[in-house]
Scaffold this active site. Sequence first.
Site, PDB file in Angstrom:
ATOM      1  N   LYS A  76     -25.138 -24.813  30.054  1.00 24.31           N
ATOM      2  CA  LYS A  76     -23.784 -24.998  29.518  1.00 24.31           C
ATOM      3  C   LYS A  76     -23.795 -26.204  28.580  1.00 24.31           C
ATOM      4  CE  LYS A  76     -18.926 -25.522  31.014  1.00 24.31           C
ATOM      5  NZ  LYS A  76     -17.992 -25.527  32.153  1.00 24.31           N
ATOM      6  N   SER A 151     -14.030 -22.242  32.317  1.00 19.98           N
ATOM      7  CA  SER A 151     -14.503 -22.679  31.024  1.00 19.98           C
ATOM      8  C   SER A 151     -15.971 -22.336  30.738  1.00 19.98           C
ATOM      9  CB  SER A 151     -14.344 -24.196  30.911  1.00 19.98           C
ATOM     10  OG  SER A 151     -15.166 -24.858  31.864  1.00 19.98           O
ATOM     11  N   SER A 175     -14.151 -23.139  37.078  1.00 22.24           N
ATOM     12  CA  SER A 175     -14.892 -22.686  35.897  1.00 22.24           C
ATOM     13  C   SER A 175     -16.258 -22.052  36.141  1.00 22.24           C
ATOM     14  CB  SER A 175     -15.062 -23.839  34.918  1.00 22.24           C
ATOM     15  OG  SER A 175     -13.849 -24.049  34.261  1.00 22.24           O
TER      16      SER A 175
HETATM   17  N1  GLN Z   1      -9.192 -23.559  34.198  1.00 23.78           N
HETATM   18  C1  GLN Z   1      -9.105 -24.895  34.706  1.00 23.78           C
HETATM   19  C2  GLN Z   1      -8.667 -25.818  33.608  1.00 23.78           C
HETATM   20  O1  GLN Z   1      -8.368 -25.371  32.574  1.00 23.78           O
HETATM   21  C3  GLN Z   1     -10.414 -25.318  35.291  1.00 23.78           C
HETATM   22  C4  GLN Z   1     -11.431 -25.608  34.278  1.00 23.78           C
HETATM   23  C5  GLN Z   1     -12.737 -26.049  34.868  1.00 23.78           C
HETATM   24  O2  GLN Z   1     -13.026 -25.777  36.033  1.00 23.78           O
HETATM   25  N2  GLN Z   1     -13.525 -26.755  34.069  1.00 23.78           N
HETATM   26  O3  GLN Z   1      -8.620 -27.002  33.769  1.00 23.78           O
END
Ligand code: GLN
Length: 499
Positions: A76, A151, A175
């Site tokens: 990532k 994400s 995410s």
């Molecule tokens: N969807 C959540 C957010 O927008 C979690 C994102 C994540 O786990 N990095 O913050």
Amino acid sequence: MINSSLKQLGEMLQAKKISSVELTQSFLSRIQQYNPDINAYIALDEAKTLTQAKAADALIASGDTTPLTGIPIAQKDIFCAKGWKTTCGSKMLANFIAPYDAHVITQFDAAGAVNLGKTNMDEFAMGSSNETSYFGGVKNPWDFKRVPGGSSGGSAAAVAARLCAAATGTDTGGSIRQPASLCGFTGLKPTYGVVSRYGMIAFASSLDQAGPMAKSAEDCALMMNVMAGFDERDSTSLQREKEDYTRDLHKPLQGLKIGLPKEFFAEGLDANVGKVIEGAIAEYKKLGAEIVDISLPNTGLSIPVYYVLAPAEASSNLSRYDGVRYGHRAESYTDLMDMYCKSRAEGFGAEVKRRILIGTYVLSAGYYDAYYLKAQQIRRLIAQDFVEAFKQCDVIMGPAAPSTAFKAGEKVDDPVAMYLQDIYTISTNLAGLPGMSVPAGFSTGSDGKVLPVGLQIIGNYFDEARMLNVAHQYQQVTDWHAQIPNLGKPNLVLPEELK
Ligand code: GLN
């Protein structure tokens, strides 16, 4: 070959049935073929990747190997990797070349694994659809009209489309697990503090945790053996004995107590997703598990609590991007303040700005007690719910996401609808607990599209080995995790494995 498990790939490499260079090249050519459509990778460097593959072949020749030596892994783009462009999905870091390696990268290098490239992600890991990336959205390999989740959307699509042997992700609120559910693979968010955050670009430091995204629980266990472990460069890294996460994979599940929180099966859950989860629970009963009805009474507060705490931490973490030391700097400005303002206004996207504004607001002197402090107090209550729940059961199960993959553009203009994607995952981050998503079947969307559904397994602190055991046993009697999307394009000859 692209469907082989990490263990099988390792065995083929060590038996010299295939070289790491050949294996890496076969993934690179799949990436060349499919990435222009899917947009899973945002940085590729064939020369660097193949140099690592050659080095791995030399290690194999000398017999100095680990189970992952020579295996190509996607990283990532939140992990700093020396000499690699590391953008975190943002214009702010679009030209940033990391001068050092994140701990996770160092660990994979030390294991002799090959870095296949950096994967697309929501900007600074803020999002649930990968649509906030400065480098464009990622397509869900099961239906190109849909999002892969976020994400970690690039890693998710790369694993689902078999554009890597396995990938890394990070999970601040869901995410790893939500994209694993939407793309149909196995993903694990470890207990907070088990994987070092050193060199992992910070979003919300008290919640961020890296973990594996892979084809099966067994693959996740092998990835965890590389990723986990104490690192003195992260002050929240936990000093614990090194574990072998594969040690319990084969244990029978007879007598396992599975807690089903009533709050996870209430309003808001797509009915078809609910049916798939019920089917998975029935399978566990056949494996000898007992079901216990439990309640997590404060879980409904986890989204509001998270959207106070995560932006608060983000507003502080992201203050370092001021155009002075690194990152985007505006071309013209009148004075220092103007340079800060313009650089940040140009470098950050809308969602990141929204979070910085919310975070700054809730931390401001006048509102700190009303929002930030309150949220911290409720965070403790949410964690306490789990302490009570684990007195009655060994693991907790439920859906990982409230729906299957949604269409690109469907939720971008409605932040609250987007935030609700993590309704089942966020409470574990707030409590610091480990959680995973395991492919549990498919559901048909309104337009007849067949899309994957993930079962969430939540464990007690440091219970990763047991969760992997629980997932692995399920994967011995089901083959949902082995299903792959048909990436057929009209004019394309599909590789044999995908027919
Ligand atoms: N969807 C959540 C957010 O927008 C979690 C994102 C994540 O786990 N990095 O913050």
